[in-house]
Write an enzyme that holds these catalytic residues in place. Sequence first.
Site, PDB file in Angstrom:
ATOM      1  N   HIS A 136     -17.565  50.878 119.010  1.00  0.00           N
ATOM      2  CA  HIS A 136     -16.263  51.061 118.364  1.00  0.00           C
ATOM      3  C   HIS A 136     -15.184  51.408 119.397  1.00  0.00           C
ATOM      4  CE1 HIS A 136     -18.088  50.499 114.575  1.00  0.00           C
ATOM      5  NE2 HIS A 136     -18.783  51.642 114.578  1.00  0.00           N
ATOM      6  N   HIS A 147     -14.899  54.059 112.297  1.00  0.00           N
ATOM      7  CA  HIS A 147     -14.983  52.860 113.138  1.00  0.00           C
ATOM      8  C   HIS A 147     -13.718  52.602 113.947  1.00  0.00           C
ATOM      9  CE1 HIS A 147     -18.388  50.660 110.745  1.00  0.00           C
ATOM     10  NE2 HIS A 147     -18.653  51.934 110.960  1.00  0.00           N
ATOM     11  N   ASN A 148     -12.553  52.872 113.335  1.00  0.00           N
ATOM     12  CA  ASN A 148     -11.298  52.469 113.975  1.00  0.00           C
ATOM     13  C   ASN A 148     -10.508  53.635 114.554  1.00  0.00           C
ATOM     14  OD1 ASN A 148     -11.151  50.765 110.935  1.00  0.00           O
ATOM     15  ND2 ASN A 148     -11.718  49.722 112.823  1.00  0.00           N
ATOM     16  N   ASP A 187       8.996  55.313 101.539  1.00  0.00           N
ATOM     17  CA  ASP A 187      10.220  54.647 101.104  1.00  0.00           C
ATOM     18  C   ASP A 187      10.519  55.128  99.686  1.00  0.00           C
ATOM     19  OD1 ASP A 187       8.638  53.180  99.362  1.00  0.00           O
ATOM     20  OD2 ASP A 187       9.430  51.234  99.955  1.00  0.00           O
ATOM     21  N   HIS A 188      11.556  54.539  99.071  1.00  0.00           N
ATOM     22  CA  HIS A 188      11.989  55.021  97.750  1.00  0.00           C
ATOM     23  C   HIS A 188      10.937  54.801  96.663  1.00  0.00           C
ATOM     24  CE1 HIS A 188      13.529  50.989  98.721  1.00  0.00           C
ATOM     25  NE2 HIS A 188      13.016  50.680  97.550  1.00  0.00           N
ATOM     26  N   ARG A 204     -14.132  48.156 120.956  1.00  0.00           N
ATOM     27  CA  ARG A 204     -13.286  47.308 120.091  1.00  0.00           C
ATOM     28  C   ARG A 204     -11.876  47.882 119.962  1.00  0.00           C
ATOM     29  NH1 ARG A 204     -18.339  46.985 116.146  1.00  0.00           N
ATOM     30  NH2 ARG A 204     -19.481  45.387 117.280  1.00  0.00           N
ATOM     31  N   CYS A 213       4.499  53.435 100.832  1.00  0.00           N
ATOM     32  CA  CYS A 213       5.579  52.641 100.248  1.00  0.00           C
ATOM     33  C   CYS A 213       4.999  52.039  98.968  1.00  0.00           C
ATOM     34  CB  CYS A 213       6.137  51.601 101.223  1.00  0.00           C
ATOM     35  SG  CYS A 213       4.984  50.344 101.783  1.00  0.00           S
ATOM     36  N   GLY A 214       5.705  51.120  98.343  1.00  0.00           N
ATOM     37  CA  GLY A 214       5.219  50.606  97.063  1.00  0.00           C
ATOM     38  C   GLY A 214       3.802  50.074  97.158  1.00  0.00           C
ATOM     39  N   THR A 215       3.591  49.161  98.098  1.00  0.00           N
ATOM     40  CA  THR A 215       2.259  48.564  98.284  1.00  0.00           C
ATOM     41  C   THR A 215       1.498  49.148  99.467  1.00  0.00           C
ATOM     42  OG1 THR A 215       3.235  46.938  99.750  1.00  0.00           O
ATOM     43  CG2 THR A 215       3.024  46.298  97.423  1.00  0.00           C
TER      44      THR A 215
HETATM   45  C1  RB5 Z   1      10.250  48.285  97.964  1.00  0.00           C
HETATM   46  O1  RB5 Z   1      10.706  47.818  96.769  1.00  0.00           O
HETATM   47  C2  RB5 Z   1       8.947  47.616  98.368  1.00  0.00           C
HETATM   48  O2  RB5 Z   1       9.216  46.411  98.962  1.00  0.00           O
HETATM   49  C3  RB5 Z   1       8.193  48.521  99.288  1.00  0.00           C
HETATM   50  O3  RB5 Z   1       7.932  49.708  98.634  1.00  0.00           O
HETATM   51  C4  RB5 Z   1       6.887  48.062  99.861  1.00  0.00           C
HETATM   52  O4  RB5 Z   1       5.989  47.728  98.871  1.00  0.00           O
HETATM   53  C5  RB5 Z   1       6.978  47.070 100.923  1.00  0.00           C
HETATM   54  O5  RB5 Z   1       5.997  46.673 101.540  1.00  0.00           O
END
Ligand code: RB5
Length: 151
Positions: A138, A102-103, A12-13, A141, A69-71
């Site tokens: 594994h 394992h996965n 994502d951005h 599972r 993505c961000g997180t």
């Molecule tokens: C975008 O701002 C943020 O929500 C995204 O990058 C992500 O962390 C979502 O899970």
Amino acid sequence: METPKIIAIGSDHAALEVKDRLAGHLRDLGWEVRDFTVVANGKADYPLAGRKVALAVAGGECPRGVLLCGTGLGMSYTANRVRGVRAALCLNSEFAALSREHNDANILVMPGRATIYEPHEKILDLWLATPFSGDERHVKRIRMIDDPEAG
Ligand code: RB5
């Protein structure tokens, strides 16, 4: 037969820079990189690339995928909705190795801007290099993810 070195990538951005860096790193390692990132008006909504990468992996077009993505959370939620996908959010190389051993994770997810404990490249390299253990427990599972009765 050796698995083809074709990898799907998407971000994502919040992670475009890291995604481009890792795409270059993968190309240097000899991977054919298919980028599914969709940018519109300066934004790239994570569900769009997340689903495209998940479908490419689940459908066999690309044996492996990388999502950012961000997180890493939004990409994980999205990719894991697709049957056959095992997307692993990894913040360090221990998680990366275990997600493979394992996965049998087929998609690696990492954050672009949240805390990460080792360089993205180190986590990615170990994830790519670690085989699935193939241990019966594994395998059982993993089957149980889609079919709880398989246990
Ligand atoms: C975008 O701002 C943020 O929500 C995204 O990058 C992500 O962390 C979502 O899970």
